[in-house]
Structure formats: C-alpha cells, structure tokens
Design an enzyme around this catalytic site. Structure first.
Site, PDB file in Angstrom:
ATOM      1  NE  ARG A 240      -4.252  -1.484   0.252  1.00  0.00           N
ATOM      2  CZ  ARG A 240      -4.385  -2.605  -0.455  1.00  0.00           C
ATOM      3  NH1 ARG A 240      -3.439  -2.969  -1.296  1.00  0.00           N
ATOM      4  NH2 ARG A 240      -5.472  -3.352  -0.349  1.00  0.00           N
ATOM      5  CG  HIS A 288      -3.483  -0.961  -6.452  1.00  0.00           C
ATOM      6  ND1 HIS A 288      -3.885  -0.239  -5.372  1.00  0.00           N
ATOM      7  CD2 HIS A 288      -3.484  -2.262  -6.038  1.00  0.00           C
ATOM      8  CE1 HIS A 288      -4.125  -1.051  -4.356  1.00  0.00           C
ATOM      9  NE2 HIS A 288      -3.888  -2.292  -4.746  1.00  0.00           N
TER      10      HIS A 288
HETATM   11  P1  NDP Z   1      -1.076 -10.349   6.111  1.00  0.00           P
HETATM   12  O1  NDP Z   1      -2.109  -9.607   6.855  1.00  0.00           O
HETATM   13  O2  NDP Z   1      -1.230 -11.810   5.886  1.00  0.00           O
HETATM   14  O3  NDP Z   1       0.336 -10.144   6.786  1.00  0.00           O
HETATM   15  C1  NDP Z   1       0.815  -8.955   7.270  1.00  0.00           C
HETATM   16  C2  NDP Z   1       2.176  -9.214   7.914  1.00  0.00           C
HETATM   17  O4  NDP Z   1       2.716  -7.961   8.317  1.00  0.00           O
HETATM   18  C3  NDP Z   1       2.067 -10.121   9.130  1.00  0.00           C
HETATM   19  O5  NDP Z   1       3.120 -11.048   9.103  1.00  0.00           O
HETATM   20  C4  NDP Z   1       2.206  -9.134  10.281  1.00  0.00           C
HETATM   21  O6  NDP Z   1       2.852  -9.683  11.407  1.00  0.00           O
HETATM   22  C5  NDP Z   1       3.114  -8.072   9.681  1.00  0.00           C
HETATM   23  N1  NDP Z   1       2.959  -6.781  10.346  1.00  0.00           N
HETATM   24  C6  NDP Z   1       1.816  -6.076  10.511  1.00  0.00           C
HETATM   25  N2  NDP Z   1       2.070  -4.920  11.148  1.00  0.00           N
HETATM   26  C7  NDP Z   1       3.405  -4.893  11.382  1.00  0.00           C
HETATM   27  C8  NDP Z   1       4.262  -3.953  12.002  1.00  0.00           C
HETATM   28  N3  NDP Z   1       3.795  -2.799  12.525  1.00  0.00           N
HETATM   29  N4  NDP Z   1       5.581  -4.246  12.099  1.00  0.00           N
HETATM   30  C9  NDP Z   1       6.048  -5.400  11.593  1.00  0.00           C
HETATM   31  N5  NDP Z   1       5.294  -6.339  10.989  1.00  0.00           N
HETATM   32  C10 NDP Z   1       3.972  -6.081  10.879  1.00  0.00           C
HETATM   33  O7  NDP Z   1      -0.923  -9.617   4.688  1.00  0.00           O
HETATM   34  P2  NDP Z   1      -0.538 -10.220   3.261  1.00  0.00           P
HETATM   35  O8  NDP Z   1       0.856 -10.719   3.269  1.00  0.00           O
HETATM   36  O9  NDP Z   1      -1.586 -11.139   2.773  1.00  0.00           O
HETATM   37  O10 NDP Z   1      -0.658  -8.903   2.374  1.00  0.00           O
HETATM   38  C11 NDP Z   1       0.100  -7.755   2.660  1.00  0.00           C
HETATM   39  C12 NDP Z   1      -0.546  -6.555   2.014  1.00  0.00           C
HETATM   40  O11 NDP Z   1      -0.414  -6.628   0.600  1.00  0.00           O
HETATM   41  C13 NDP Z   1      -2.056  -6.447   2.199  1.00  0.00           C
HETATM   42  O12 NDP Z   1      -2.367  -5.880   3.464  1.00  0.00           O
HETATM   43  C14 NDP Z   1      -2.471  -5.540   1.066  1.00  0.00           C
HETATM   44  O13 NDP Z   1      -2.476  -4.208   1.493  1.00  0.00           O
HETATM   45  C15 NDP Z   1      -1.340  -5.708   0.050  1.00  0.00           C
HETATM   46  N6  NDP Z   1      -1.836  -6.219  -1.221  1.00  0.00           N
HETATM   47  C16 NDP Z   1      -1.534  -5.501  -2.354  1.00  0.00           C
HETATM   48  C17 NDP Z   1      -1.970  -5.907  -3.585  1.00  0.00           C
HETATM   49  C18 NDP Z   1      -1.620  -5.166  -4.816  1.00  0.00           C
HETATM   50  O14 NDP Z   1      -2.156  -5.472  -5.877  1.00  0.00           O
HETATM   51  N7  NDP Z   1      -0.717  -4.205  -4.757  1.00  0.00           N
HETATM   52  C19 NDP Z   1      -2.789  -7.127  -3.726  1.00  0.00           C
HETATM   53  C20 NDP Z   1      -3.007  -7.847  -2.492  1.00  0.00           C
HETATM   54  C21 NDP Z   1      -2.544  -7.378  -1.285  1.00  0.00           C
HETATM   55  P3  NDP Z   1       2.103 -10.560  12.560  1.00  0.00           P
HETATM   56  O15 NDP Z   1       1.258 -11.570  11.847  1.00  0.00           O
HETATM   57  O16 NDP Z   1       3.250 -11.135  13.302  1.00  0.00           O
HETATM   58  O17 NDP Z   1       1.300  -9.584  13.342  1.00  0.00           O
END
Ligand code: NDP
Length: 325
Positions: A240, A288
């Site tokens: 994002r 995007h």
């Molecule tokens: P998830 O929700 O599965 O994973 C997010 C990860 O980030 C988790 O491992 C979480 O850790 C970690 N995290 C969250 N907050 C923090 C922080 N403050 N510091 C460190 N680590 C953090 O997301 P996905 O991997 O499925 O997707 C990631 C993003 O990709 C989505 O949120 C979406 O915005 C984006 N996306 C973009 C697309 C595009 O076309 N550009 C398409 C699809 C998705 P923990 O679990 O340990 O809390």
C-alpha cells in the site's frame, strides 16, 4: 451434509433459511463471482448491489471498498468478506457491523503476487533497466551478471503474501531475509524481528514492502529506512502506498542514494499527472495490479466461510478490523 452428498461427492446445499449474499465491487466482475460461488453453493441467492431486494434477506456481504453507510440497511448480516487481502478500506470505519470480517487469501492471488515480486527483483538483478536504456541509445552495453546468491533481497512483512514472495525469491536463488513483528519460519529466509530493523536493512540491496497498511505501519518506511539501506539499493512497493513516506522516497531517489524503485501503489491513485514519479527514469510505475483476487480459486474459501458461519464457527481468514489486518 447428508449421506447422499457424502457418497456422491456433491457440494452441500445451503438451506432455505441461509439468506442471500450481496456482492459489491466497482472493479470485479459479478458474473464471474456468481458462477464461481454457485459451483460451490448451487442454491446460493446471489445478489449484486444495487439490486438488493429485501435488505432483511442479506446474510453475507462480499465487497470491495463499500461506500460509507453501505452496511446500515442489513440487520441480519452474519459475515462480511472483504474482496481482497488488504482490509485498510474497512479498518477503522464507524459503520462496520459487529459480525466476523474475513479477507481473501486464495492461491491465485498468492501466485500473482509472487510473480510481481519475482519480476521486480529479477529485473534489477539482471540489470534490465540498464539494457532498456542501452537499447534506446543503440549501445551494446555488457554488464557482467552477478550470481543471484550474492544479491541480498529483504522483504518487510511476512504474512500470507509476503512469506510466499520471500520463499519464492529464496527458491529462485537470491540471498533473502525478512522482517516482521516477530521472527517467522520460512525455508531459506533469514528472519528478523522489529527490534533488529537496522541490522536487517544494512545488508539489503533490494527492499520489498509487503506490510499491510495500519495505524502502526502508516509512514513506517521513511527517511531512516532508506538511509539505512546501502548506496544504490532498489525499492519495490507492492502493498500500500501510505506505508511509505512518499516525499522521503522521492528525496532518496533524487539524491541517488536509492538506485531505483518499482511502485504498484501510491498515496493517491490514480497517480496524478503532475506527480514527480512520472518524470523519474529510475521509477517503474504499475497501476495497482500486483495481485488480484481470482474468483475460481477464491470462491472455495468464501463458500467454506459461509458454511462455517452457518454452523456457528469462525470463517476462514478472519481479520481484526481494529488491528487493521
Ligand atoms: P497479512 O495480513 O497476511 O500479513 C501482514 C504481515 O505484516 C504479518 O506477518 C504481520 O505480522 C506483519 N505486520 C503487521 N504490522 C506490522 C508492524 N507494525 N511491524 C512489523 N510487521 C507487521 O498480509 P498479506 O501478506 O496477505 O498482504 C500484505 C498486504 O499486501 C495487504 O495488506 C495488502 O495491502 C497488500 N496487497 C496488495 C496488492 C496489490 O495489488 N498491490 C494485492 C493484495 C494485497 P504478525 O502476523 O506477526 O502480526
């Protein structure tokens, strides 16, 4: 599931009290979704906004970026499925109903994201921007390739998509590390936690952002992150736009500290015509689409979540709107 269904392998039907599913998206094709969902739940009453019918019938919503107030008429809602991975457009909204909120995480989406991240990193690893420029200048420019195992790639955010991207990079032969709240176990990936951020960054030549957008991550990739990267590092943003401090990224690219960026997401989308990124030769812009939800593969999970909620259980891929992911 009745005995006949078990023996015949037929899909369990929804009963007449199961209510209707309302679909809302300005980007996705409702017909494709209806076909994919009906293959799983043949009796599903599938409605497409604004053809809602009686709002009291609506038990499930499958929606991408519903407008403020969207949920208000649906008093019998039991489940909201966000038609995508990032729930940042739902998180923090005052009008969210008090029902389970699920996201999608289908194999088709994972495969597409993996391909986007692999492409972006390989493009730098194999010096493709330099060859594109050389072609424009009619130059035969030899650049001795570096073995992939010497190229250090770092992934921030190791969730469903981030972990899959990191694993794919490792499998492709790169030297991969990952950073997340807490260390994760991913084959071939050295994992760091929050407190080890600068050690992680100091060795990263290509940094990939896969963090969700939350109150905590907004602006997290800032000047200090870019400064901690080695000179000429590259940056890929596939999650994002607002996770990144855009002015700091522009500054790092203009100063030459960052050698290039591949950007799929931005503070403002569509990217305004007068945005400095358009003028920068070392920035690749995609609109995007790093990944999308694929109805054929995602419908299975949506159907399973509907069955689970009907049976009083949690849906798949439940999210926490207050946490933001
Ligand atoms: P998830 O929700 O599965 O994973 C997010 C990860 O980030 C988790 O491992 C979480 O850790 C970690 N995290 C969250 N907050 C923090 C922080 N403050 N510091 C460190 N680590 C953090 O997301 P996905 O991997 O499925 O997707 C990631 C993003 O990709 C989505 O949120 C979406 O915005 C984006 N996306 C973009 C697309 C595009 O076309 N550009 C398409 C699809 C998705 P923990 O679990 O340990 O809390």
């Amino acid at each position: 599931m009745n005995q006949t269904n078990v023996l015949s392998g037929a899909k369990p039907a929804l009963d007449a009290r199961s209510g209707a599913l309302l679909f809302y998206s300005e980007f996705d094709d409702p017909q494709e979704w209806e076909e994919a969902l009906k293959a799983e739940l043949p009796d599903l009453d599938f409605r497409v906004y604004p053809e809602v019918g009686d709002p009291a019938d609506i038990r499930y919503v499958l929606a991408w970026k519903p407008f403020p107030g969207f949920f208000a008429p649906f008093a019998n809602l039991e489940l909201v499925v966000n038609l995508g991975a990032g729930i940042d457009s739902l998180a923090g909204r005052a009008d969210l109903p008090d029902v389970p909120i699920a996201r999608l995480s289908d194999p088709g989406m994972v495969t597409l994201m993996r391909s986007y991240v692999l492409f972006s990193v390989i493009r730098y690893a194999r010096d493709i921007p330099a060859f594109e420029e050389a072609k424009r200048l009619r130059q035969w420019r030899y650049i001795h390739p570096r073995p992939l195992h010497r190229i250090k790639v770092g992934v921030m955010g190791l969730g469903h998509l981030g972990a899959a991207a990191a694993a794919a990079l490792a499998e492709a032969g790169f030297d991969v590390s990952g950073w997340d709240h807490a260390p994760k176990e991913i084959a071939g990936v050295r994992c760091y936690s929050n407190s080890e951020r600068d050690s992680f960054l100091s060795e990263v030549e290509v940094l990939v952002n896969m963090l969700p957008l939350t109150a905590e991550t907004r602006g997290l990739i800032d000047e200090s992150v870019f400064a901690a990267l080695p000179q000429d590092a590259k940056f890929v943003n596939a999650s994002r736009g607002p996770v990144v401090d855009e002015p700091a990224l522009i500054e790092a690219l203009q100063s030459g500290h960052l050698g290039g960026a591949t950007l799929d997401v931005f503070w403002t989308e569509p990217l305004p015509a007068d945005h400095p990124f358009w003028e920068m030769d070392n920035v690749l812009i995609t609109p995007h689409l790093a990944s999308i939800t694929v109805p054929e593969t995602a419908a299975r999970d949506v159907a399973e979540s509907i069955r689970r909620v009907g049976a009083g259980r949690e849906p798949l891929h439940l999210v926490n709107p207050r946490r933001g992911y």
